[in-house]
Design an enzyme around this catalytic site. Structure first.
Site, PDB file in Angstrom:
ATOM      1  N   TYR A  98      -7.282  69.289 -64.060  1.00 60.06           N
ATOM      2  CA  TYR A  98      -7.397  70.326 -62.854  1.00 60.06           C
ATOM      3  C   TYR A  98      -8.653  71.361 -63.005  1.00 60.06           C
ATOM      4  O   TYR A  98      -8.947  72.284 -61.982  1.00 60.06           O
ATOM      5  CB  TYR A  98      -6.092  70.589 -62.898  1.00 60.06           C
ATOM      6  CG  TYR A  98      -4.633  70.150 -62.010  1.00 60.06           C
ATOM      7  CD1 TYR A  98      -4.574  69.140 -61.003  1.00 60.06           C
ATOM      8  CD2 TYR A  98      -3.230  69.516 -62.931  1.00 60.06           C
ATOM      9  CE1 TYR A  98      -3.665  68.385 -61.026  1.00 60.06           C
ATOM     10  CE2 TYR A  98      -2.432  69.166 -62.639  1.00 60.06           C
ATOM     11  CZ  TYR A  98      -2.460  68.860 -61.214  1.00 60.06           C
ATOM     12  OH  TYR A  98      -1.641  67.649 -60.691  1.00 60.06           O
ATOM     13  N   HIS A 425      14.351  38.969 -51.095  1.00 60.79           N
ATOM     14  CA  HIS A 425      16.245  38.522 -52.595  1.00 60.79           C
ATOM     15  C   HIS A 425      15.736  37.676 -53.153  1.00 60.79           C
ATOM     16  O   HIS A 425      14.355  37.251 -53.526  1.00 60.79           O
ATOM     17  CB  HIS A 425      16.325  37.237 -51.514  1.00 60.79           C
ATOM     18  CG  HIS A 425      17.524  36.418 -52.192  1.00 60.79           C
ATOM     19  ND1 HIS A 425      18.700  37.149 -52.089  1.00 60.79           N
ATOM     20  CD2 HIS A 425      17.098  35.451 -52.872  1.00 60.79           C
ATOM     21  CE1 HIS A 425      19.745  36.270 -53.355  1.00 60.79           C
ATOM     22  NE2 HIS A 425      18.794  34.939 -53.167  1.00 60.79           N
TER      23      HIS A 425
END
Ligand code: FAD
Length: 434
Positions: A98, A425
């Site tokens: 940052y 599935h």
């Protein structure tokens, strides 16, 4: 130090960082003032340390479920010392990134405590700075309950900095933060009791999803006590006592208060009385994030929006665009995906009221069939066959899937259209899609 800017933002958390970078990238002269660590709550005391702990807790919970079913060898255990070191390293690297990003964007980072001293004027350590636009992105802090012995409790800031695990804890508060603390610490091997004054936990979520979430907490071995407001916390010979009523006392090592948060408003200084608050005590804002004081804007947890990191970041960027770029409307809060990182996570988008859910199912997933703890899954669709407006999900990976559901709902699909896509599935989502 320069004293005149196009914009000054107070607070270097998710909202302030986003605003500052985007405003600077739009060619403006911006100062960001932060009194503690860059990254604010999310990086230092919220999402990031929580998710790192949750990742270990999730692995342990699955592993111990298989161990108790006799299918895996002895229970793996957490090494807190190494976990804390790894967590500290990751957090430090995010703070650095940052700092670098602010530097690259040309934002002036001032590490100090700021106070508004006049409209368009901010004071730090006796020095006055000026800008036609001031942005409050000061976030919030945990609030302890009003009860005897409240100072003996610890809050989420402290819990996320524990370097050793207590044997037994009681958590007051059944919102998402309390439930996450409960699920994580139970999986790490702590005996957990969760006490809430409401009739169920996770009241931010629809009742059906929350009830499955609560059942899963209980299946983890957590004692959940609903409809109870504790009377007091007292010291005992070897720990603490949480007094629930005249007859019931819990003996624990720590009591955690997860009883809500309040905005940080000290930065308003002498202008406090000139800025309107909502009933919830946060800053009232309009669609331009402007408070009742012209030129003073607010984004993130201190403002009247949803207290979540992606909302804070998006609003910071939107405000920069509104002030210095092209107009952009704030994101619609009904499309924000939310998650409680319990085990498995509870995810929701569209803020469904219980009566709006028209199709739902609670099921035992195949993935839990071999586990002794056997968590349940749940899915629910809200709105109507003609326009699906909410999705609720309790399942492994719900925190990932719910973000895609939020994208889907932007198009207000009808139920029949949703049936035309085929799921994987075996999974819980295939039931929802079929
Ligand atoms: P903050 O990040 O709090 O930043 C405000 C900054 O302002 C702070 O760094 C503070 O030091 C600074 N400041 C305040 N006053 C002054 C002053 N006078 N002068 C200078 N600086 C000042 N959200 C999610 O989306 N997902 C999650 O999983 C999630 N988990 C969470 C878990 C916990 C335990 C908590 C507490 C929160 C969680 N949140 C989560 C919420 C999220 O962390 C917040 O919504 C977000 O961090 C708010 O960002 P912000 O910029 O508004 O405020």
């Amino acid at each position: 130090m320069d004293t005149d800017y196009d914009a000054i933002v107070i607070g270097g958390g998710s909202a302030g960082l986003s605003f500052a970078r985007h405003a600077a990238q739009l060619g403006r002269k911006v100062a960001l003032i932060e009194r503690a660590e860059l990254g604010g709550t999310c990086v230092n005391r919220g999402c990031v340390p929580k998710k790192l702990l949750w990742t270990v807790a999730d692995a342990l919970q699955r592993g111990s479920g298989l161990t108790r079913a006799g299918l895996l060898g002895p229970n793996p255990q957490v090494d807190m010392e190494r976990l804390c070191a790894a967590r500290g390293k990751k957090i430090e690297s995010i703070r650095h990134s940052y700092r670098d990003k602010l530097h690259e964007a040309g934002v002036a980072l001032i590490e100090d405590t700021a106070e508004l001293t006049a409209p368009g004027e901010v004071t730090i350590s006796g020095q006055r700075l000026h800008a036609p636009r001031i942005v409050l992105a000061t976030g919030g802090h945990p609030v302890k309950p009003k009860m005897e012995g409240a100072d003996l409790t610890c809050d989420s800031d402290e819990v996320l900095n524990w370097t050793a695990l207590p044997g037994a804890i009681a958590i007051i508060g059944g919102g998402y933060i309390g439930c996450e603390m409960a699920a994580i610490h139970a999986a790490l091997g702590v005996r957990v009791t969760l006490v809430t004054d409401t009739d169920r936990v996770l009241t931010e979520f629809s009742e059906a999803a929350a009830r499955v979430g609560q059942r899963n907490l209980e299946a983890q071995g957590i004692r959940v006590i609903t409809g109870c407001t504790p009377d007091a916390v007292r010291r005992s010979k070897d720990g603490l006592e949480l007094v629930l009523d005249s007859e019931t006392t819990l003996r624990v090592d720590r009591v955690v208060a997860a009883t809500g948060r309040a905005p940080n408003l000290e930065a308003l200084g002498a202008l406090k009385d000139r800025v309107a608050l909502t009933d919830k005590g946060v800053l009232k804002i309009d669609d331009s994030f402007e408070t009742s004081l012209p030129g003073l804007h607010a984004v993130g947890d201190c403002a009247d929006r949803l207290p979540l990191t992606p909302v804070a970041s998006s609003d910071g960027e939107t405000l920069a665009m509104q002030l210095f770029g092209t107009h952009r409307a704030p994101v619609d809060l009904s499309h924000v995906a939310t998650t409680a990182f319990v085990l498995p996570p509870v995810g929701e988008v569209g803020q469904p009221s219980s009566d709006a859910i028209f199709e739902e199912a609670t099921l035992s997933p195949l993935s839990a069939a071999l586990r002794a703890d056997a968590p349940q899954d749940y899915w629910g669709l809200g709105g109507s066959e003609a326009a699906v407006t909410s999705v609720s999900l309790v399942a492994e990976g719900a925190h990932e899937a719910i973000a895609w559901a939020a994208q889907l709902l932007l198009h207000r699909p009808d139920r029949e259209t949703m049936r035309r896509a085929i799921g994987v599935h075996p999974s819980t989502s295939e039931e929802l899609m079929g």
